[in-house]
Design a protein around this motif. Sequence first.
Motif, PDB file in Angstrom:
ATOM      1  N   THR A   1       8.825  -8.093  -2.128  1.00 36.51           N
ATOM      2  CA  THR A   1       9.780  -7.507  -1.184  1.00 36.51           C
ATOM      3  C   THR A   1       9.672  -8.119   0.193  1.00 36.51           C
ATOM      4  O   THR A   1      10.430  -7.753   1.085  1.00 36.51           O
ATOM      5  CB  THR A   1       9.537  -5.993  -1.072  1.00 36.51           C
ATOM      6  N   GLY A   2       8.723  -9.030   0.406  1.00 32.79           N
ATOM      7  CA  GLY A   2       8.576  -9.624   1.716  1.00 32.79           C
ATOM      8  C   GLY A   2       7.693  -8.827   2.648  1.00 32.79           C
ATOM      9  O   GLY A   2       7.470  -9.228   3.784  1.00 32.79           O
ATOM     10  N   LEU A   3       7.176  -7.667   2.202  1.00 35.14           N
ATOM     11  CA  LEU A   3       6.306  -6.832   3.022  1.00 35.14           C
ATOM     12  C   LEU A   3       4.920  -6.780   2.396  1.00 35.14           C
ATOM     13  O   LEU A   3       4.780  -6.702   1.178  1.00 35.14           O
ATOM     14  CB  LEU A   3       6.873  -5.402   3.122  1.00 35.14           C
ATOM     15  N   PRO A   4       3.856  -6.805   3.216  1.00 38.13           N
ATOM     16  CA  PRO A   4       2.502  -6.678   2.649  1.00 38.13           C
ATOM     17  C   PRO A   4       2.270  -5.272   2.126  1.00 38.13           C
ATOM     18  O   PRO A   4       2.935  -4.305   2.504  1.00 38.13           O
ATOM     19  CB  PRO A   4       1.607  -6.997   3.848  1.00 38.13           C
ATOM     20  N   LEU A   5       1.272  -5.152   1.230  1.00 40.45           N
ATOM     21  CA  LEU A   5       0.985  -3.852   0.627  1.00 40.45           C
ATOM     22  C   LEU A   5       0.452  -2.856   1.649  1.00 40.45           C
ATOM     23  O   LEU A   5       0.569  -1.649   1.453  1.00 40.45           O
ATOM     24  CB  LEU A   5      -0.047  -4.039  -0.505  1.00 40.45           C
ATOM     25  N   SER A   6      -0.122  -3.354   2.746  1.00 37.82           N
ATOM     26  CA  SER A   6      -0.656  -2.436   3.752  1.00 37.82           C
ATOM     27  C   SER A   6       0.451  -1.659   4.451  1.00 37.82           C
ATOM     28  O   SER A   6       0.224  -0.543   4.927  1.00 37.82           O
ATOM     29  CB  SER A   6      -1.473  -3.223   4.785  1.00 37.82           C
ATOM     30  N   LYS A   7       1.679  -2.214   4.525  1.00 39.60           N
ATOM     31  CA  LYS A   7       2.779  -1.533   5.198  1.00 39.60           C
ATOM     32  C   LYS A   7       3.600  -0.665   4.263  1.00 39.60           C
ATOM     33  O   LYS A   7       4.478   0.063   4.716  1.00 39.60           O
ATOM     34  CB  LYS A   7       3.694  -2.567   5.858  1.00 39.60           C
ATOM     35  N   LEU A   8       3.352  -0.739   2.974  1.00 36.24           N
ATOM     36  CA  LEU A   8       4.095   0.086   2.026  1.00 36.24           C
ATOM     37  C   LEU A   8       3.448   1.454   1.880  1.00 36.24           C
ATOM     38  O   LEU A   8       2.228   1.592   1.940  1.00 36.24           O
ATOM     39  CB  LEU A   8       4.144  -0.602   0.656  1.00 36.24           C
ATOM     40  N   LYS A   9       4.262   2.464   1.710  1.00 37.92           N
ATOM     41  CA  LYS A   9       3.800   3.823   1.480  1.00 37.92           C
ATOM     42  C   LYS A   9       3.989   4.181   0.017  1.00 37.92           C
ATOM     43  O   LYS A   9       5.015   3.859  -0.574  1.00 37.92           O
ATOM     44  CB  LYS A   9       4.572   4.806   2.367  1.00 37.92           C
ATOM     45  N   PHE A  10       2.979   4.864  -0.548  1.00 42.59           N
ATOM     46  CA  PHE A  10       3.015   5.245  -1.956  1.00 42.59           C
ATOM     47  C   PHE A  10       3.142   6.756  -2.067  1.00 42.59           C
ATOM     48  O   PHE A  10       2.425   7.505  -1.393  1.00 42.59           O
ATOM     49  CB  PHE A  10       1.760   4.757  -2.693  1.00 42.59           C
ATOM     50  N   HIS A  11       4.072   7.175  -2.886  1.00 41.59           N
ATOM     51  CA  HIS A  11       4.283   8.596  -3.139  1.00 41.59           C
ATOM     52  C   HIS A  11       3.643   8.957  -4.473  1.00 41.59           C
ATOM     53  O   HIS A  11       3.939   8.346  -5.505  1.00 41.59           O
ATOM     54  CB  HIS A  11       5.777   8.910  -3.180  1.00 41.59           C
TER      55      HIS A  11
ATOM     56  N   LYS B   1      -7.021  13.655 -15.137  1.00 40.04           N
ATOM     57  CA  LYS B   1      -5.979  12.758 -14.632  1.00 40.04           C
ATOM     58  C   LYS B   1      -5.247  13.479 -13.501  1.00 40.04           C
ATOM     59  O   LYS B   1      -4.190  14.077 -13.702  1.00 40.04           O
ATOM     60  CB  LYS B   1      -5.026  12.369 -15.755  1.00 40.04           C
ATOM     61  N   PRO B   2      -5.819  13.482 -12.287  1.00 41.47           N
ATOM     62  CA  PRO B   2      -5.201  14.266 -11.200  1.00 41.47           C
ATOM     63  C   PRO B   2      -3.853  13.726 -10.741  1.00 41.47           C
ATOM     64  O   PRO B   2      -3.037  14.471 -10.233  1.00 41.47           O
ATOM     65  CB  PRO B   2      -6.237  14.187 -10.080  1.00 41.47           C
ATOM     66  N   ILE B   3      -3.617  12.445 -10.912  1.00 40.14           N
ATOM     67  CA  ILE B   3      -2.354  11.838 -10.472  1.00 40.14           C
ATOM     68  C   ILE B   3      -1.555  11.443 -11.693  1.00 40.14           C
ATOM     69  O   ILE B   3      -2.038  10.691 -12.556  1.00 40.14           O
ATOM     70  CB  ILE B   3      -2.618  10.612  -9.573  1.00 40.14           C
ATOM     71  N   ARG B   4      -0.359  11.988 -11.786  1.00 36.89           N
ATOM     72  CA  ARG B   4       0.472  11.674 -12.930  1.00 36.89           C
ATOM     73  C   ARG B   4       1.143  10.315 -12.787  1.00 36.89           C
ATOM     74  O   ARG B   4       1.152   9.512 -13.711  1.00 36.89           O
ATOM     75  CB  ARG B   4       1.531  12.762 -13.110  1.00 36.89           C
ATOM     76  N   THR B   5       1.712  10.056 -11.622  1.00 37.55           N
ATOM     77  CA  THR B   5       2.381   8.790 -11.375  1.00 37.55           C
ATOM     78  C   THR B   5       2.411   8.527  -9.872  1.00 37.55           C
ATOM     79  O   THR B   5       2.189   9.433  -9.066  1.00 37.55           O
ATOM     80  CB  THR B   5       3.819   8.792 -11.927  1.00 37.55           C
ATOM     81  N   ALA B   6       2.654   7.304  -9.509  1.00 39.38           N
ATOM     82  CA  ALA B   6       2.746   6.891  -8.109  1.00 39.38           C
ATOM     83  C   ALA B   6       3.724   5.737  -8.021  1.00 39.38           C
ATOM     84  O   ALA B   6       3.721   4.848  -8.870  1.00 39.38           O
ATOM     85  CB  ALA B   6       1.386   6.474  -7.569  1.00 39.38           C
ATOM     86  N   PHE B   7       4.543   5.765  -6.998  1.00 39.23           N
ATOM     87  CA  PHE B   7       5.519   4.695  -6.804  1.00 39.23           C
ATOM     88  C   PHE B   7       5.626   4.410  -5.311  1.00 39.23           C
ATOM     89  O   PHE B   7       5.368   5.271  -4.466  1.00 39.23           O
ATOM     90  CB  PHE B   7       6.887   5.054  -7.388  1.00 39.23           C
ATOM     91  N   ALA B   8       5.999   3.198  -5.004  1.00 38.56           N
ATOM     92  CA  ALA B   8       6.076   2.742  -3.619  1.00 38.56           C
ATOM     93  C   ALA B   8       7.365   3.215  -2.979  1.00 38.56           C
ATOM     94  O   ALA B   8       8.416   3.256  -3.618  1.00 38.56           O
ATOM     95  CB  ALA B   8       5.988   1.222  -3.556  1.00 38.56           C
ATOM     96  N   VAL B   9       7.276   3.581  -1.707  1.00 41.16           N
ATOM     97  CA  VAL B   9       8.433   3.986  -0.907  1.00 41.16           C
ATOM     98  C   VAL B   9       8.678   2.893   0.126  1.00 41.16           C
ATOM     99  O   VAL B   9       7.868   2.693   1.031  1.00 41.16           O
ATOM    100  CB  VAL B   9       8.197   5.350  -0.226  1.00 41.16           C
ATOM    101  N   TYR B  10       9.775   2.204  -0.012  1.00 41.32           N
ATOM    102  CA  TYR B  10      10.084   1.086   0.865  1.00 41.32           C
ATOM    103  C   TYR B  10      10.838   1.576   2.103  1.00 41.32           C
ATOM    104  O   TYR B  10      11.590   2.545   2.036  1.00 41.32           O
ATOM    105  CB  TYR B  10      10.914   0.037   0.130  1.00 41.32           C
ATOM    106  N   PRO B  11      10.665   0.929   3.238  1.00 35.05           N
ATOM    107  CA  PRO B  11      11.385   1.350   4.455  1.00 35.05           C
ATOM    108  C   PRO B  11      12.882   1.118   4.321  1.00 35.05           C
ATOM    109  O   PRO B  11      13.340   0.315   3.499  1.00 35.05           O
ATOM    110  CB  PRO B  11      10.774   0.473   5.559  1.00 35.05           C
TER     111      PRO B  11
END
Length: 252
Positions: free
Chosen positions: A59-69, A78-88
Amino acid sequence: MISQAARRPMGCLKTALRHSRQQKALLLRSMATETATPSSSSQLPDSTSTIPPPPPPTTGLPLSKLKFHTIKTNNPEKPIRTAFAVYPRVPSTRSTNPAALEAYHAQQIRRLDRTGARTALFSKTSKDSVRPGDVLQVSTNRGEPFAGVVMSVKRAGVDTAVLLRNHLTKVGVEMWFKIYSPSVTGIDIVWRKPRRARRARLYYLRKPKRDMGNVDHLVDAWRRSRNVFSSKGKGSATQGRPGKHAKLGKRR
């Protein structure tokens, strides 16, 4: 009857051929599964082998600037069912590339209205701006000033115009004036409507019951308040010069 009897054997033959084709297709499928070599199953990756994770999307953005939901679960293993990135949010095209026509209008307004007085007079955000129902007097370099009721204000950048209505010789007259035109030398507010009109275009003033008629009396009152026709200036100018009657009185 004879034609129907002749068609029946043909219909039965078509049905038989269709069934034979279906059975042949099933037979070929079963033969293909039986003759499959077991070596193909040995090529499958073992459950214990480590599979590298898929690469992140470019996406042209580093992973440090991406937010994960993340979505949590009640399962402690298994406390986390799924996680996906939230792009600006992608910036709008208008903010990055402003329209050329709007930039041209802004340039022309700065050239024609250097003080910004006319822009503030017809601005929506200003409290002292002109509103429908007010009486304006527009002075031009082509003739006498024209006063009338504001029926509509057309805001279109450098082409912003105002529609005034008045009565001349008992005939309704409407005129459009472009506020940024070089021929317009002055715009004065003669009278303000006490209550704000509920409409932005007062076209109902064209009806005889709603028409305000001639507004010259409002213009005369406005001029008196500004001492346009007052005689104070004439009196002060003649105080130091006594007239003929004053001289004759002194001689007597």
